[in-house]
Enzyme design. Structure first.
Site, PDB file in Angstrom:
ATOM      1  N   LYS A  10      76.927  62.513  67.088  1.00 54.10           N
ATOM      2  CA  LYS A  10      75.578  62.666  66.546  1.00 54.10           C
ATOM      3  C   LYS A  10      75.655  62.803  65.033  1.00 54.10           C
ATOM      4  O   LYS A  10      76.676  63.200  64.468  1.00 54.10           O
ATOM      5  CB  LYS A  10      74.873  63.892  67.147  1.00 54.10           C
ATOM      6  CG  LYS A  10      75.505  65.250  66.815  1.00 54.10           C
ATOM      7  CD  LYS A  10      75.088  65.863  65.473  1.00 54.10           C
ATOM      8  CE  LYS A  10      75.787  67.170  65.223  1.00 54.10           C
ATOM      9  NZ  LYS A  10      75.590  67.674  63.833  1.00 54.10           N
ATOM     10  N   VAL A  95      87.768  65.229  65.034  1.00 52.32           N
ATOM     11  CA  VAL A  95      87.661  66.633  65.437  1.00 52.32           C
ATOM     12  C   VAL A  95      87.213  67.478  64.237  1.00 52.32           C
ATOM     13  O   VAL A  95      87.588  67.213  63.096  1.00 52.32           O
ATOM     14  CB  VAL A  95      89.020  67.138  65.967  1.00 52.32           C
ATOM     15  CG1 VAL A  95      88.968  68.618  66.304  1.00 52.32           C
ATOM     16  CG2 VAL A  95      89.440  66.325  67.184  1.00 52.32           C
ATOM     17  N   ALA A  97      84.348  67.771  62.621  1.00 48.42           N
ATOM     18  CA  ALA A  97      83.821  66.852  61.615  1.00 48.42           C
ATOM     19  C   ALA A  97      82.323  66.969  61.382  1.00 48.42           C
ATOM     20  O   ALA A  97      81.770  66.260  60.550  1.00 48.42           O
ATOM     21  CB  ALA A  97      84.152  65.407  62.009  1.00 48.42           C
ATOM     22  N   ALA A 100      79.658  66.712  66.359  1.00 44.87           N
ATOM     23  CA  ALA A 100      79.435  67.228  67.720  1.00 44.87           C
ATOM     24  C   ALA A 100      80.308  66.550  68.762  1.00 44.87           C
ATOM     25  O   ALA A 100      79.889  66.359  69.902  1.00 44.87           O
ATOM     26  CB  ALA A 100      77.960  67.122  68.117  1.00 44.87           C
ATOM     27  N   GLY A 101      81.541  66.202  68.404  1.00 41.91           N
ATOM     28  CA  GLY A 101      82.423  65.542  69.352  1.00 41.91           C
ATOM     29  C   GLY A 101      82.691  66.382  70.588  1.00 41.91           C
ATOM     30  O   GLY A 101      82.569  65.907  71.715  1.00 41.91           O
ATOM     31  N   GLY A 102      83.064  67.640  70.395  1.00 40.38           N
ATOM     32  CA  GLY A 102      83.326  68.528  71.527  1.00 40.38           C
ATOM     33  C   GLY A 102      82.089  68.786  72.354  1.00 40.38           C
ATOM     34  O   GLY A 102      82.142  68.816  73.597  1.00 40.38           O
ATOM     35  N   SER A 104      79.514  66.782  72.648  1.00 42.47           N
ATOM     36  CA  SER A 104      79.171  65.552  73.370  1.00 42.47           C
ATOM     37  C   SER A 104      80.076  65.370  74.582  1.00 42.47           C
ATOM     38  O   SER A 104      79.632  64.914  75.640  1.00 42.47           O
ATOM     39  CB  SER A 104      79.272  64.345  72.440  1.00 42.47           C
ATOM     40  OG  SER A 104      78.686  63.203  73.019  1.00 42.47           O
ATOM     41  N   ASP A 136      74.927  72.570  70.143  1.00 44.24           N
ATOM     42  CA  ASP A 136      74.626  71.131  70.114  1.00 44.24           C
ATOM     43  C   ASP A 136      74.669  70.478  71.488  1.00 44.24           C
ATOM     44  O   ASP A 136      74.313  69.311  71.640  1.00 44.24           O
ATOM     45  CB  ASP A 136      75.609  70.397  69.195  1.00 44.24           C
ATOM     46  CG  ASP A 136      75.312  70.617  67.719  1.00 44.24           C
ATOM     47  OD1 ASP A 136      74.146  70.910  67.393  1.00 44.24           O
ATOM     48  OD2 ASP A 136      76.253  70.510  66.917  1.00 44.24           O
TER      49      ASP A 136
END
Length: 289
Positions: A10, A95, A97, A100-102, A104, A136
């Site tokens: 995102k 990671v 960053a 919202a990688g984790g 998502s 998130d």
């Protein structure tokens, strides 16, 4: 049995912090959307009552620190699920960053396990569960474009933004979201026009959307990480229509309409940082199968 889920990153088109709440969270208003940079989540049924995390990325934890693990455990505990699952995470989102990688990954795990275990939960029910995992995650469950309020768990969907290219650049050093919020002075902050941004998106007004990009956390992160400001200037000098830091950073993104200009910005950044991406704006839900 197995299912596949796409877990897109995102970006924040608008991020405002209104006040600090009695529960020590901050009251926020964020306009967020998804981009075509995504992790791939594979969920495989296990006969044994367990949760296994597999990933080739050495920065992805395989225990309770992993938000996808926590999502699976939350579903198992809430609904008395005795089945097990192996979660394979193909990591493409950087990671720590601000993308919202984790979160998502956790949201994709909730959506995927809802299908794998035939739970029949609505998107709203999954989003409410997601709020227990991270701020998130609720937005990422919807996986579209939305206004997020409260501490991020109150989601109002809005149309997808005008189509454009997004150039992302992540500095080498990660940022602690908690430390950025701790150093935020709301009295001195310039607050973005959240309602104006929503109207611009609804009107498919790309120019106004670009003009109204705003992130109240950006000055704090810039004061601690000068590389963020350097990347912003490089993007602007290379022809970006608009530039903003996403979340608490440190990733900076540029919006452009023409692919050729996006590639020019990409090439100009290769000397600044190693992690640079050119992707499309999404803003709507995609599936893998």
């Amino acid at each position: 049995m197995y299912v596949l889920e796409k877990a897109p990153a995102k970006i924040n088109l608008s991020l405002d912090v209104l006040f600090k709440r009695p529960d020590d969270y901050h009251e926020i208003e964020m306009v967020m959307t998804t981009i075509d940079l995504a992790d791939r989540i594979e969920l495989i049924s296990q006969n044994k009552d367990c949760i296994k995390i597999e990933s080739e990325n050495r920065f992805v934890p395989s225990d309770e620190r992993n938000l996808a693990y926590r999502a699976a455990k939350l579903l198992k505990d809430t609904y008395g699920i005795t089945k097990g699952v192996k979660i394979i995470i193909e990591k493409n989102i950087p990671v720590a960053a601000g993308l919202a990688g984790g979160s998502s990954d956790a949201a994709a795990t909730l959506r995927g396990l809802n299908r794998l275990w035939s739970l029949g939960l609505t998107t709203k029910q999954l989003a409410d569960l997601g709020a227990k995992i991270g701020s998130d995650v609720s937005f990422c469950v919807y996986n579209t474009t939305a206004l997020a309020q409260g501490r991020g768990e109150i989601i109002t969907e809005i149309p997808a933004p005008p189509a454009c290219w997004v150039v992302l650049a992540k500095p080498t050093q990660g940022v602690s979201t908690q430390s950025i919020y701790q150093q935020l002075s709301l009295n001195e902050s310039k607050h973005p026009n959240t309602n104006g941004m929503i109207e611009a998106i609804k009107n498919n007004d790309y120019s106004t959307m670009c003009n109204l990009l705003g992130n109240v956390l950006e000055p704090v992160t810039v004061s601690l990480h000068q590389e963020v400001e350097q990347i912003k200037r490089q993007m602007e000098n290379s022809g970006a229509d608009a530039v903003l830091m996403s979340g608490s950073g440190p990733t900076v993104f540029a919006l452009v309409r023409q692919e050729s200009r996006a590639r020019r910005i990409y090439n100009s950044l290769r000397g600044f940082c190693e992690e640079v991406y050119v992707v499309r704006m999404l803003g709507y839900q995609e599936t893998l199968d």
